[in-house]
Scaffold this motif. Structure first.
Motif, PDB file in Angstrom:
ATOM      1  N   TYR A  13       0.641  -1.257   0.123  1.00  0.00           N
ATOM      2  CA  TYR A  13      -0.028   0.127  -0.101  1.00  0.00           C
ATOM      3  C   TYR A  13       0.721   0.998   0.061  1.00  0.00           C
ATOM      4  O   TYR A  13       0.323   2.361  -0.603  1.00  0.00           O
ATOM      5  N   CYS A  14       1.823   1.270   0.795  1.00  0.00           N
ATOM      6  CA  CYS A  14       2.924   2.400   0.848  1.00  0.00           C
ATOM      7  C   CYS A  14       3.468   2.835  -0.496  1.00  0.00           C
ATOM      8  O   CYS A  14       3.696   3.894  -0.737  1.00  0.00           O
ATOM      9  N   ASN A  15       3.617   2.063  -1.511  1.00  0.00           N
ATOM     10  CA  ASN A  15       3.649   2.168  -2.686  1.00  0.00           C
ATOM     11  C   ASN A  15       2.725   2.402  -3.890  1.00  0.00           C
ATOM     12  O   ASN A  15       2.796   2.249  -4.888  1.00  0.00           O
ATOM     13  N   HIS A  16       1.663   2.539  -3.471  1.00  0.00           N
ATOM     14  CA  HIS A  16       0.339   2.799  -3.982  1.00  0.00           C
ATOM     15  C   HIS A  16       0.121   1.469  -5.005  1.00  0.00           C
ATOM     16  O   HIS A  16      -0.631   1.614  -6.087  1.00  0.00           O
ATOM     17  N   LEU A  17       0.503   0.272  -4.428  1.00  0.00           N
ATOM     18  CA  LEU A  17       0.251  -1.082  -4.996  1.00  0.00           C
ATOM     19  C   LEU A  17      -0.342  -1.714  -4.113  1.00  0.00           C
ATOM     20  O   LEU A  17      -0.208  -1.608  -2.976  1.00  0.00           O
ATOM     21  N   PRO A 135      -1.832   3.128  14.585  1.00  0.00           N
ATOM     22  CA  PRO A 135      -2.851   3.519  13.715  1.00  0.00           C
ATOM     23  C   PRO A 135      -2.530   3.115  12.188  1.00  0.00           C
ATOM     24  O   PRO A 135      -3.479   2.755  11.403  1.00  0.00           O
ATOM     25  N   THR A 136      -1.216   2.963  11.964  1.00  0.00           N
ATOM     26  CA  THR A 136      -0.954   2.433  10.409  1.00  0.00           C
ATOM     27  C   THR A 136      -1.230   0.729  10.466  1.00  0.00           C
ATOM     28  O   THR A 136      -1.681   0.382   9.532  1.00  0.00           O
ATOM     29  N   GLU A 137      -0.746   0.214  11.456  1.00  0.00           N
ATOM     30  CA  GLU A 137      -1.139  -1.399  11.498  1.00  0.00           C
ATOM     31  C   GLU A 137      -2.639  -1.253  11.460  1.00  0.00           C
ATOM     32  O   GLU A 137      -3.111  -2.257  10.702  1.00  0.00           O
ATOM     33  N   ASP A 194       8.649   4.170   7.144  1.00  0.00           N
ATOM     34  CA  ASP A 194       7.969   4.743   6.156  1.00  0.00           C
ATOM     35  C   ASP A 194       6.937   5.789   6.520  1.00  0.00           C
ATOM     36  O   ASP A 194       6.626   6.611   5.527  1.00  0.00           O
ATOM     37  N   VAL A 195       6.336   5.739   7.513  1.00  0.00           N
ATOM     38  CA  VAL A 195       5.294   6.517   7.943  1.00  0.00           C
ATOM     39  C   VAL A 195       5.661   7.586   8.916  1.00  0.00           C
ATOM     40  O   VAL A 195       4.728   8.442   9.628  1.00  0.00           O
ATOM     41  N   GLU A 196       6.957   7.487   9.110  1.00  0.00           N
ATOM     42  CA  GLU A 196       7.402   8.686  10.308  1.00  0.00           C
ATOM     43  C   GLU A 196       7.055  10.034  10.123  1.00  0.00           C
ATOM     44  O   GLU A 196       7.462  10.490   9.019  1.00  0.00           O
TER      45      GLU A 196
END
Length: 299
Positions: A13-17, A135-137, A194-196
């Protein structure tokens, strides 16, 4: 229900895939294009007689999908070992790591009362302590839940295993050696980095949107599932990877380990589909290393 695969899904998801056919060697006209309707590639080298395979997974799919790909399953069973992103080792699962945390999330900062009750109900059968995930998890968990249940990536009767885990089960049942490319600890650290710095309001808004999609059974955002199921994608081998931390660095690290196995064993490598794509992808880099990487069409 295990959370490990929900967390690993964030990497896609972080790579928009979200990300991960009958076999024949396609004509040159197909090989010259980046639009290849398959998720399975054969790997050969003039330096060894061993033949290996690279399979791009989507973590929301499961047993029914893999069993429909007889060619892929037969290639797996002919291999000496299965190589995946990480192994499910008791005591080292994401749920084990998360439940050992001492810091809890104050969900009132991220969810309304109604949203929290809805999420709590979904988590009621999970072994994971809801108050100890981030929250990310949670966002990853809910996206996986949405893909499986609203978009129907999973079929009735499927085991509660991700596609990666089901492939691992097939390999284990058939006495294949299993290798993990990284630990769950390492994956969780990648997610954290990555979401820091992501603002709380962004976390809150993302959770609000995904909760509403699940509650309303809105399937307007299920194109990703159809995209993978129909293998309707372009590998974009001439385009740079957009996420160095999640894709480029990990692919480079994995290749160092994979190159050793490819020389001595018949390997079946199953990793998220996005790791096969773009310039930094495993397909492109293996070709640059001198391997013949040939798509095997499955439909």
């Amino acid at each position: 229900m295990k959370l490990i695969t929900y967390i690993i899904l964030l990497i896609i998801y972080c790579n928009h895939l979200a990300l991960g056919f009958n076999s024949f060697i396609p004509p040159v006209s197909i090989l010259q294009k980046d639009s290849i309707k398959t998720i399975l590639f054969e790997i050969k080298s003039q330096d060894t007689e061993h033949i290996s395979y690279l399979f791009g997974t989507h973590h929301a799919f499961g047993q029914t999908f893999f069993e429909s790909l007889n060619t892929a399953k037969q290639r797996l069973l002919k291999s000496d070992m299965l190589i995946v992103e990480s192994l499910n080792i008791p005591g080292q699962l994401a749920e084990d790591i998360i439940n050992q945390r001492t810091i809890e999330t104050n969900w009132l900062k991220y969810l309304s009362n109604d949203e929290y009750q809805f999420v709590e109900n979904i988590f009621s059968k999970s072994k994971v302590d809801l108050n100890k995930i981030t929250p990310t998890e949670l966002y990853v968990f809910l996206n996986r839940y949405y893909n499986e249940n609203v978009c129907q990536a999973k079929q009735s009767g499927d085991e509660q295993l991700s596609l990666d885990d089901y492939i691992g089960k097939v390999a284990s049942d058939n006495k294949l050696k299993l290798i993990g490319l990284e630990t769950v600890d390492e994956q969780l650290e990648i997610i954290r980095k990555d979401v820091e710095g992501m603002p709380r309001k962004v976390h809150k808004r993302r959770l609000e949107i995904i909760v509403q999609k699940i509650k309303s059974s809105n399937n307007d955002n299920c194109s990703e599932i159809a995209w993978y199921k129909n293998m309707d994608f372009d590998f974009n081998f001439d385009q740079p990877c957009q996420n160095t931390l999640v894709l480029t660095n990990r692919n480079n690290k994995w290749l160092k380990e994979l190159s050793n196995y490819l020389k001595t064993k018949n390997c079946f490598i199953a990793v998220g589909l996005s790791h096969l794509m773009f310039e930094c992808g495993l397909v492109n880099q293996l070709r640059e290393m001198g391997y013949a990487v040939t798509p095997i069409l499955l439909k």
